[in-house]
Scaffold this motif. Sequence first.
Motif, PDB file in Angstrom:
ATOM      1  N   ALA A 292       1.556   1.671 -13.306  1.00  0.00           N
ATOM      2  CA  ALA A 292       1.597   0.222 -13.540  1.00  0.00           C
ATOM      3  C   ALA A 292       2.311  -0.475 -12.385  1.00  0.00           C
ATOM      4  N   ALA A 293       3.418   0.091 -11.938  1.00  0.00           N
ATOM      5  CA  ALA A 293       4.132  -0.488 -10.798  1.00  0.00           C
ATOM      6  C   ALA A 293       3.304  -0.354  -9.524  1.00  0.00           C
ATOM      7  N   ALA A 294       2.540   0.724  -9.404  1.00  0.00           N
ATOM      8  CA  ALA A 294       1.676   0.886  -8.226  1.00  0.00           C
ATOM      9  C   ALA A 294       0.633  -0.224  -8.174  1.00  0.00           C
ATOM     10  N   ILE A 295       0.080  -0.573  -9.316  1.00  0.00           N
ATOM     11  CA  ILE A 295      -0.911  -1.649  -9.363  1.00  0.00           C
ATOM     12  C   ILE A 295      -0.260  -2.986  -9.012  1.00  0.00           C
TER      13      ILE A 295
ATOM     14  N   TRP B 188       5.874  14.623  -7.168  1.00  0.00           N
ATOM     15  CA  TRP B 188       7.232  14.736  -6.648  1.00  0.00           C
ATOM     16  C   TRP B 188       8.233  15.116  -7.731  1.00  0.00           C
ATOM     17  N   THR B 189       7.951  14.764  -8.996  1.00  0.00           N
ATOM     18  CA  THR B 189       8.918  15.052 -10.055  1.00  0.00           C
ATOM     19  C   THR B 189       9.046  16.546 -10.300  1.00  0.00           C
ATOM     20  N   ASN B 190       7.955  17.262 -10.217  1.00  0.00           N
ATOM     21  CA  ASN B 190       8.009  18.705 -10.454  1.00  0.00           C
ATOM     22  C   ASN B 190       8.705  19.442  -9.320  1.00  0.00           C
ATOM     23  N   GLY B 191       8.661  18.892  -8.123  1.00  0.00           N
ATOM     24  CA  GLY B 191       9.281  19.537  -6.977  1.00  0.00           C
ATOM     25  C   GLY B 191      10.754  19.208  -6.827  1.00  0.00           C
ATOM     26  N   GLY B 192      11.276  18.369  -7.704  1.00  0.00           N
ATOM     27  CA  GLY B 192      12.675  18.007  -7.611  1.00  0.00           C
ATOM     28  C   GLY B 192      12.971  16.966  -6.558  1.00  0.00           C
ATOM     29  N   LEU B 193      11.956  16.350  -5.997  1.00  0.00           N
ATOM     30  CA  LEU B 193      12.145  15.344  -4.959  1.00  0.00           C
ATOM     31  C   LEU B 193      11.946  13.932  -5.489  1.00  0.00           C
ATOM     32  N   PHE B 194      12.179  13.738  -6.777  1.00  0.00           N
ATOM     33  CA  PHE B 194      11.943  12.415  -7.351  1.00  0.00           C
ATOM     34  C   PHE B 194      12.936  11.390  -6.820  1.00  0.00           C
TER      35      PHE B 194
ATOM     36  N   LEU C 106       0.828  -1.214   0.000  1.00  0.00           N
ATOM     37  CA  LEU C 106       0.000   0.000   0.000  1.00  0.00           C
ATOM     38  C   LEU C 106       0.860   1.261   0.000  1.00  0.00           C
ATOM     39  N   LEU C 107       1.937   1.245   0.787  1.00  0.00           N
ATOM     40  CA  LEU C 107       2.832   2.409   0.809  1.00  0.00           C
ATOM     41  C   LEU C 107       3.504   2.621  -0.539  1.00  0.00           C
ATOM     42  N   GLY C 108       3.966   1.534  -1.154  1.00  0.00           N
ATOM     43  CA  GLY C 108       4.596   1.651  -2.470  1.00  0.00           C
ATOM     44  C   GLY C 108       3.626   2.173  -3.514  1.00  0.00           C
ATOM     45  N   ALA C 109       2.390   1.695  -3.473  1.00  0.00           N
ATOM     46  CA  ALA C 109       1.379   2.176  -4.419  1.00  0.00           C
ATOM     47  C   ALA C 109       1.084   3.657  -4.192  1.00  0.00           C
ATOM     48  N   ALA C 110       1.004   4.072  -2.933  1.00  0.00           N
ATOM     49  CA  ALA C 110       0.740   5.484  -2.639  1.00  0.00           C
ATOM     50  C   ALA C 110       1.866   6.376  -3.159  1.00  0.00           C
ATOM     51  N   VAL C 111       3.091   5.943  -2.967  1.00  0.00           N
ATOM     52  CA  VAL C 111       4.236   6.739  -3.443  1.00  0.00           C
ATOM     53  C   VAL C 111       4.232   6.812  -4.964  1.00  0.00           C
ATOM     54  N   LEU C 112       3.988   5.681  -5.617  1.00  0.00           N
ATOM     55  CA  LEU C 112       4.036   5.678  -7.078  1.00  0.00           C
ATOM     56  C   LEU C 112       2.857   6.401  -7.706  1.00  0.00           C
TER      57      LEU C 112
END
Length: 111
Positions: free
Chosen positions: A94-97, A32-38, A20-26
């Motif tokens: 896809a990885a989140a799923i 996160w990509t726009n904020g530079g925290l990818f 669940l945590l991995g899916a939430a992050v993905l």
Amino acid sequence: MSAKQRTPSTFQRNALAPGLLGAAVLFTAPLWTNGGLFQVVLFVTAILAAIVAWFAGQARQWWWIPVFVAVLVLWNPVVPFPFTGPVWAAAQPAAAIVFLVAGALIKVRRP
């Protein structure tokens, strides 16, 4: 009124929380990509993929291990791949799923 007694399940799903945590992050990775925290997304995804792969091994569901090794390699934070564009954007959900399905299906019998 009779109270229904709940019988405990004979299985436990150890990979559910990291899944669940991995899916939430993905699922939130585009934010996160726009904020530079990818880089944080890469680290968290790789760590959670290793954890889910470990639980899959403990549950003797070996077919999940190559899937999460692939996720671990693709979201490698140490030497990241320079992926961009629509294919990489589609790989995130896809990885989140995959994380969600594995978290729901990987289970081990309670002792």
